[in-house]
Scaffold this active site. Structure first.
Site, mmCIF file in Angstrom:
data_model
loop_
_atom_site.group_PDB
_atom_site.id
_atom_site.type_symbol
_atom_site.label_atom_id
_atom_site.label_comp_id
_atom_site.label_asym_id
_atom_site.label_seq_id
_atom_site.Cartn_x
_atom_site.Cartn_y
_atom_site.Cartn_z
ATOM 1 N N CYS A 62 -2.149 -0.401 40.774
ATOM 2 C CA CYS A 62 -1.215 0.366 41.591
ATOM 3 C C CYS A 62 -1.972 1.131 42.681
ATOM 4 C CB CYS A 62 -0.431 1.354 40.724
ATOM 5 S SG CYS A 62 0.697 2.405 41.666
ATOM 6 N N CYS A 367 8.213 8.849 18.691
ATOM 7 C CA CYS A 367 7.496 8.697 19.963
ATOM 8 C C CYS A 367 6.304 9.642 20.040
ATOM 9 C CB CYS A 367 8.445 8.936 21.144
ATOM 10 S SG CYS A 367 9.206 10.570 21.152
#
Length: 416
Positions: A62, A367
């Site tokens: 990126c 999570c």
């Protein structure tokens, strides 16, 4: 003043630890063994250059990686990255004195994130659209996000910018959440405050020009041009605006696969913190399910999807705050299995009730490895054994890790 340091190790947030002139400093986007030049900023330091690179250093894909705070690990080669994430979980369990087999990490990134939240800010009267820089409110402007699903990655910044341009009145900070659904983009804007009646028509027109499925402001639906449906198992669900959703399609499928496989022999399952039903609707292909979730909009969406999907076994729903009113032992004992998927804070109040129950199987989805370990420790102290732990890398390129744990207890069979 800049100084040169050597990175000793990586922490759970992917920052490297080094010994600076004034004590330990934490440096982002580095690797163990590297010699780097940094500029200390309190206990953290800004990376200026990598002077001696690790052989495990890769090339970020990126162009915004160096400045953006969205990703933290693109500089790691894939094998090192997976081993580091796996070790985060192993270290967390060791600290909690929990022993259990840990399966190899599953890459569940799939086509990418199906939801992004872009920030629209006006610090100098000009509009800036993008993500925030690390440990900063400064906006890193982006034209695309390569970790999002195709379509979303290219169109999301333009949608957020158009919405920012459309806002009238004071230039307030906006957060624009964009979700890719089966029928197009579902957009929820936060930060603006309620719209005046005169402005609603212009936003309905804007949703048409952008071809959005749904547009809402702070969860208040302005227009729904098409139901923004999400496929969960065989069911199509239209979740409430801005409600919880697993980060990737593949991640949801992988997590649900572990859950349904573990519960395959259960006749009655309680799905706690059920959301809009990513587990319930799949479990109901074989089991009766009681789905409990605090948000009434989510339970309504789950119930509607269940009734519209033929061939499922019965699903009942209950809107209930499980942090304040966990299911009690007599309620829990009616089930053959309990599935937990709480927010990052975990489910301490609920697992304390489970620990004294007779439920033979608990599937814990988390999570956060730290709260997973805390909750698993409570269940283990209550007589459960942690059979196996499955790490699932749904939040790829970040320090976050999903965990699925299978916990069983021996329950004496009733005599006939």
């Amino acid at each position: 003043m800049a100084e040169q340091v050597t990175i000793k190790r990586l922490g759970a947030k992917a920052d490297g630890t080094a010994e600076g002139a004034s004590g330990p400093v934490f440096v982002p986007k580095v690797l163990p063994g590297e010699t780097v030049t940094v500029e200390p900023e309190g206990s953290h330091a800004r990376l200026i250059s990598v002077d001696v690179a690790s052989p495990e250093r890769g090339t970020p894909f990126c162009p915004y990686f160096d400045a953006c705070g969205g990703c933290a690990t693109q500089h790691m080669k894939h094998g090192f990255y997976q081993a580091w994430k796996q070790d985060i979980l192993a270290h967390t369990l060791r600290q909690a004195r929990i022993e259990a087999p840990i399966a190899p990490i599953v890459d569940a990134h799939g086509e990418g994130r199906r939801r992004v939240t872009l920030h629209v800010r006006f610090p100098d009267r000009a509009m800036h659209v993008g993500y925030m820089a690390p440990r900063s409110h400064q906006i890193v402007e982006i034209a695309f996000c390569p970790i999002a699903e195709p379509g979303l990655k290219d169109q999301a910044p333009a949608i957020a910018r158009t919405i920012g341009e459309h806002m009238k009145g004071p230039r307030k900070p906006l957060d624009v959440q964009i979700t890719q659904t089966q029928t197009g983009f579902d957009v929820d804007v936060r930060g603006h405050g309620p719209l005046k009646d005169a402005d609603r028509l212009s936003f309905i027109d804007l949703a048409g020009r952008l071809d959005l499925s749904r547009l809402s402001i702070h969860g208040d639906v302005i227009v729904e041009r098409r139901p923004p449906a999400i496929l969960m198992g065989r069911a199509l669900v239209v979740p409430p605006a801005g409600s919880f959703l697993q980060a990737t399609r593949l991640g949801e499928e992988v997590l649900a696969g572990f859950v349904t496989e573990a519960c395959a022999k259960a006749k009655r399952v309680a799905d706690l913190f059920a959301g809009s039903g990513p587990f319930s609707l799949r479990l109901a292909e074989k089991s009766e399910v009681h789905a409990v979730e605090f948000d009434k909009g989510s339970t309504a969406a789950l119930d509607k999807a269940f009734r519209a999907t033929p061939g499922l076994r019965r699903i009942t729903t209950e809107a209930r705050d499980l942090f304040r009113r966990p299911l009690l032992t007599p309620e829990l004992n009616a089930f053959d299995a309990v599935v937990l998927d709480p927010p990052r804070a975990g489910a301490e109040a609920q697992v304390k009730q489970l620990a004294v129950s007779k439920v033979p199987l608990v599937v814990s989805v988390s999570c956060d490895p730290a709260t997973f370990a805390r909750d698993a420790g409570i269940l283990i102290a209550g007589g459960y054994r942690l059979e196996r732990v499955f790490p699932v890398d749904q939040f790829k390129h970040s320090p976050h890790l999903e965990v699925v744990g299978i916990l069983r207890r021996d329950v004496a069979k009733k005599r006939r």
